[in-house]
Design an enzyme around this catalytic site. Structure first.
Site, short mmCIF file in Angstrom:
data_model
loop_
_atom_site.label_atom_id
_atom_site.label_comp_id
_atom_site.label_asym_id
_atom_site.label_seq_id
_atom_site.Cartn_x
_atom_site.Cartn_y
_atom_site.Cartn_z
N ILE A 176 0.85 -1.18 0.00
CA ILE A 176 0.00 0.00 0.00
C ILE A 176 0.89 1.24 0.00
O ILE A 176 1.66 1.46 0.93
CB ILE A 176 -0.93 0.03 1.23
CG1 ILE A 176 -1.73 -1.29 1.35
CG2 ILE A 176 -1.83 1.26 1.20
CD1 ILE A 176 -2.65 -1.59 0.19
N GLU A 177 0.79 2.02 -1.06
CA GLU A 177 1.52 3.28 -1.20
C GLU A 177 0.56 4.42 -0.87
O GLU A 177 -0.54 4.49 -1.42
CB GLU A 177 2.04 3.42 -2.63
CG GLU A 177 2.84 4.67 -2.89
CD GLU A 177 3.35 4.75 -4.33
OE1 GLU A 177 3.99 5.76 -4.67
OE2 GLU A 177 3.11 3.80 -5.12
#
Length: 130
Positions: free
Chosen positions: A124-125
């Protein structure tokens, strides 16, 4: 032909941990709705004008991806608050940052990002415009 993304489907192996991460840590709203064939109660995470529908591994709804597996996603979200506040929230939640902040290339411009992993190890960015 395509205007925008409406929703995507995330497959989890641990529904409770997944709900905790996306609601408590990322601040998304939990939505419960009835859908599928036969109709059953489902869950989704809402943010902005999008949502992430949730499938539990082994209890997926038809139709589904060819190989729905937990941990196969690599998602980038644009934060609604400054990245420094995102970092503070992650730290307060005791959620480890695996990389960042770093500069990256987003869909429309340069972004500044941190990376975390959700309970299923999806990458998850979380970003802000640079």
């Amino acid at each position: 032909m395509i205007s925008h993304l409406d929703h995507l489907v995330l497959t989890t192996s641990d529904e409770a941990a997944c709900v905790d991460f996306y609601t408590r840590v990322l601040g998304m709203a939990l939505e419960k709705f009835v859908g599928g064939q036969p109709p059953v109660e489902r869950k989704a995470f809402k943010f902005g004008q999008q949502k992430i529908n949730l499938h539990v591994r082994g209890k997926e709804f038809e139709p589904k991806a060819h190989l729905p597996v937990p941990g196969a996603l690599d998602l980038c979200f644009i934060a609604s608050l400054p990245l420094d506040q995102v970092i503070a929230r992650l730290n307060a939640a005791a959620w480890p940052i695996v990389e960042g902040p770093v500069l990256r290339t987003g869909a429309t411009q340069k972004i500044r990002s941190v990376y975390v992993r959700d309970p299923d190890l999806n990458l998850i960015e979380i970003s802000e415009p640079a």
